[in-house]
Design a protein around this motif. Structure first.
Motif, PDB file in Angstrom:
ATOM      1  N   ASP A  38      -0.780   5.323 -14.001  1.00 53.89           N
ATOM      2  CA  ASP A  38      -1.441   4.069 -14.358  1.00 53.89           C
ATOM      3  C   ASP A  38      -0.649   2.840 -13.928  1.00 53.89           C
ATOM      4  OD1 ASP A  38       0.509   4.820 -16.282  1.00 53.89           O
ATOM      5  OD2 ASP A  38      -0.327   3.397 -17.710  1.00 53.89           O
ATOM      6  N   THR A  60      -7.131  -1.876   5.293  1.00 53.76           N
ATOM      7  CA  THR A  60      -6.618  -2.240   3.971  1.00 53.76           C
ATOM      8  C   THR A  60      -5.725  -3.461   4.006  1.00 53.76           C
ATOM      9  OG1 THR A  60      -6.720   0.093   3.329  1.00 53.76           O
ATOM     10  CG2 THR A  60      -5.357  -1.359   1.972  1.00 53.76           C
ATOM     11  N   ASP A 117     -10.487   3.367  -8.574  1.00 52.52           N
ATOM     12  CA  ASP A 117     -10.845   2.478  -7.471  1.00 52.52           C
ATOM     13  C   ASP A 117      -9.656   2.091  -6.597  1.00 52.52           C
ATOM     14  OD1 ASP A 117     -13.445   2.543  -8.347  1.00 52.52           O
ATOM     15  OD2 ASP A 117     -13.320   0.650  -9.451  1.00 52.52           O
ATOM     16  N   HIS A 118      -8.457   2.352  -7.050  1.00 48.81           N
ATOM     17  CA  HIS A 118      -7.283   2.045  -6.223  1.00 48.81           C
ATOM     18  C   HIS A 118      -7.167   2.993  -5.033  1.00 48.81           C
ATOM     19  CE1 HIS A 118      -5.543  -1.046  -8.718  1.00 48.81           C
ATOM     20  NE2 HIS A 118      -5.590  -0.274  -9.780  1.00 48.81           N
ATOM     21  N   ALA A 119      -7.816   4.162  -5.110  1.00 51.91           N
ATOM     22  CA  ALA A 119      -7.568   5.222  -4.141  1.00 51.91           C
ATOM     23  C   ALA A 119      -8.717   5.445  -3.177  1.00 51.91           C
ATOM     24  CB  ALA A 119      -7.255   6.522  -4.867  1.00 51.91           C
ATOM     25  N   GLN A 135      -0.582   0.143  -8.840  1.00 49.75           N
ATOM     26  CA  GLN A 135      -1.616  -0.889  -8.803  1.00 49.75           C
ATOM     27  C   GLN A 135      -2.021  -1.313  -7.394  1.00 49.75           C
ATOM     28  OE1 GLN A 135      -3.220  -2.028 -11.659  1.00 49.75           O
ATOM     29  NE2 GLN A 135      -2.058  -0.311 -12.538  1.00 49.75           N
ATOM     30  N   MET A 136      -1.348  -0.812  -6.376  1.00 49.50           N
ATOM     31  CA  MET A 136      -1.709  -1.185  -5.013  1.00 49.50           C
ATOM     32  C   MET A 136      -2.706  -0.181  -4.429  1.00 49.50           C
ATOM     33  SD  MET A 136       1.217   0.698  -5.188  1.00 49.50           S
ATOM     34  CE  MET A 136       2.555  -0.491  -5.183  1.00 49.50           C
ATOM     35  N   PRO A 137      -3.338  -0.470  -3.288  1.00 51.98           N
ATOM     36  CA  PRO A 137      -4.235   0.501  -2.641  1.00 51.98           C
ATOM     37  C   PRO A 137      -3.486   1.778  -2.267  1.00 51.98           C
ATOM     38  CG  PRO A 137      -4.509  -1.692  -1.692  1.00 51.98           C
ATOM     39  CD  PRO A 137      -3.296  -1.759  -2.562  1.00 51.98           C
ATOM     40  N   VAL A 138      -4.161   2.901  -2.451  1.00 52.60           N
ATOM     41  CA  VAL A 138      -3.544   4.204  -2.195  1.00 52.60           C
ATOM     42  C   VAL A 138      -4.464   5.051  -1.318  1.00 52.60           C
ATOM     43  CG1 VAL A 138      -2.523   6.263  -3.216  1.00 52.60           C
ATOM     44  CG2 VAL A 138      -2.471   4.101  -4.485  1.00 52.60           C
ATOM     45  N   ALA A 171       0.855  -1.183   0.000  1.00 54.66           N
ATOM     46  CA  ALA A 171       0.000   0.000   0.000  1.00 54.66           C
ATOM     47  C   ALA A 171       0.888   1.228   0.000  1.00 54.66           C
ATOM     48  CB  ALA A 171      -0.931   0.012   1.211  1.00 54.66           C
ATOM     49  N   LEU A 224      -6.365   7.648 -10.099  1.00 58.54           N
ATOM     50  CA  LEU A 224      -6.173   6.311  -9.527  1.00 58.54           C
ATOM     51  C   LEU A 224      -7.458   5.500  -9.499  1.00 58.54           C
ATOM     52  CD1 LEU A 224      -3.805   7.224  -6.578  1.00 58.54           C
ATOM     53  CD2 LEU A 224      -3.218   5.776  -8.531  1.00 58.54           C
TER      54      LEU A 224
END
Length: 435
Positions: free
Chosen positions: A369, A433, A399-401, A372-375, A285, A397
């Motif tokens: 782009d 998370t 849905d990642h954010a 790719q991990m949660p932010v 993350a 970002l």
């Protein structure tokens, strides 16, 4: 004609650097601020509120900071430095007093406070690179901090981690002495001006209390690397962070849970960490406080197209001459003067034109782009340095954010003075998370 052109460039830079923390006004009204003001100089207010907030995690004491606020002359860089230098030496003498050595906890906290005050004494000195105090005060703060972390229940350990072309200066804080138990780990980096030692009083203490290992660090352009290795900022920050991840995987694999490895970027570190995360997939993350889309866009966000065109097409010589005249002005607002001087020092250039042009490289639009991990993307209602940037990062970002806006007393840049609110949000998100 040249006079008109130079005058316009002066106005241009004034507008650009008015976006530095808390804006450019020398005086601002109490009813416009979410907290009691500590100085009629907006920059000084911010730099006093920072260590005052760190007092909850042994970074300072409340009374001495308020005393400093009372004694410092607004807008006077030498006054700010001399008041904190005197306070630092007074506190250092207390730490060295043999009559007080019976209480090792108090001595440790006193060293922490002395270190903070030495760092404050250095803060506004970077306009003259030849000033010996830049290194002298830093040696004092480092020595004091090292004495403090050496006396922690589990001592902190300074590291020099090799990277391509430089060393990353880091400090390792393990949460436990149990070498058979893997625990979550936080890599924390600061930004444009503050030190990793400040991070101990912002995020390390609450992280250790929650069972997290912490690795703080500094790369090129940041205080210790700038001094020891004479290196200014680099935009490709993965060159700094990837060696840190390599170190944790290779040297601390027995105690680091590699499935719960988070990177936190504070202040300008919001750009630096985002850039690094784009090229470091081993991170679980990343947290950006604040989210930064483009440093250059932030500097020029309030300018019209004609002004931006002049910055783009004006001659370097005229631009630099104009800024030199500005720096010599006696009535220059502190936030503008400091913004120029710190930028030149941290980017290791004597040319304001080169500094601003170099800032174009500090954007994530071409690499976002790849993250790719949660932010976690933080924002602050009263952030005057990167206004409007965090929503752009969140949008890119998708849905990642997760976006979080801090308001009220926590609404200053980096939430100075409201660290409990910051850490509540940080560890709640990490717990959810990375559960």
């Amino acid at each position: 004609m040249k006079f008109i052109y130079s005058a316009f460039l002066f106005s241009l830079l004034f507008l650009i650097l008015a976006l530095s923390p808390l804006g450019a006004t020398q005086e601002f009204l109490q009813n416009e601020q979410p907290v009691l003001i500590l100085s009629n100089d907006s920059s000084f207010h911010f730099e006093l509120l920072g260590p005052l907030g760190q007092s909850i995690y042994s970074g300072a004491d409340v009374g001495p900071i308020l005393g400093a606020a009372k004694d410092i002359k607004p807008g006077d860089f030498e006054s700010f430095s001399s008041v904190f230098y005197a306070l630092a030496n007074h506190t250092k003498a207390q730490a060295e007093d043999p009559l007080l050595a019976y209480d090792p906890v108090n001595v440790r906290d006193t060293w922490f406070a002395a270190s903070t005050y030495f760092r404050r004494a250095d803060f506004y000195l970077h306009g003259n690179w030849e000033d010996p105090r830049i290194n002298e005060y830093w040696d004092e703060q480092t020595s004091a901090f090292d004495k403090a972390i050496a006396s922690l229940p589990i001592p902190g350990k300074r590291l020099r981690i090799p990277a391509t072309g430089f060393y990353v200066e880091a400090i390792w804080f393990p949460a436990s002495s149990d070498c058979n138990s893997k625990t979550p780990t936080l890599i924390v980096g600061n930004g444009y001006d503050e030190a990793q030692e400040d991070l101990y009083h912002i995020l390390v203490v609450p992280a250790l209390a929650r069972g997290w290992n912490v690795l703080t660090y500094e790369g090129p352009g940041q205080p210790t690397v700038r001094r020891r290795q004479n290196l200014g900022f680099i935009p490709d920050w993965e060159r700094v962070v990837t060696p840190l991840v390599d170190y944790l995987f290779a040297e601390q694999h027995d105690i680091v849970d590699t499935d719960r490895l988070a990177l936190f970027g504070y202040s300008f570190g919001g750009y630096l960490s985002a850039r690094a995360a784009a090229f470091e997939p081993r991170l679980s993350a990343v947290m950006l406080d604040p989210g930064i889309w483009s440093a250059y866009d932030s500097f020029t966000s309030s300018l019209g197209s004609e002004a931006v065109s002049l910055l783009e097409n004006g001659t370097k010589e005229d631009f630099d001459d104009t800024i030199a005249s500005y720096l010599n002005a006696t009535d220059a607002p502190s936030s503008l003067r400091w913004g120029i001087e710190q930028g030149l020092w941290a980017f290791n250039t004597i040319s304001p034109y080169d500094f601003l042009q170099e800032s174009k490289k500090y954007n994530i639009k071409d690499v976002v782009d790849k993250i790719q991990m949660p932010v976690w993307v933080a924002d602050a209602k009263h952030d005057g340095f990167f206004p409007g940037q965090a929503p752009l990062v969140k949008k890119a970002l998708g849905d990642h954010a997760t976006y979080h806006l801090f308001d009220g007393a926590a609404g200053y840049h980096c939430h100075v003075g409201a660290l409990q609110e910051l850490t509540r949000e940080v560890f709640a998100w990490l717990n959810k998370t990375l559960a």
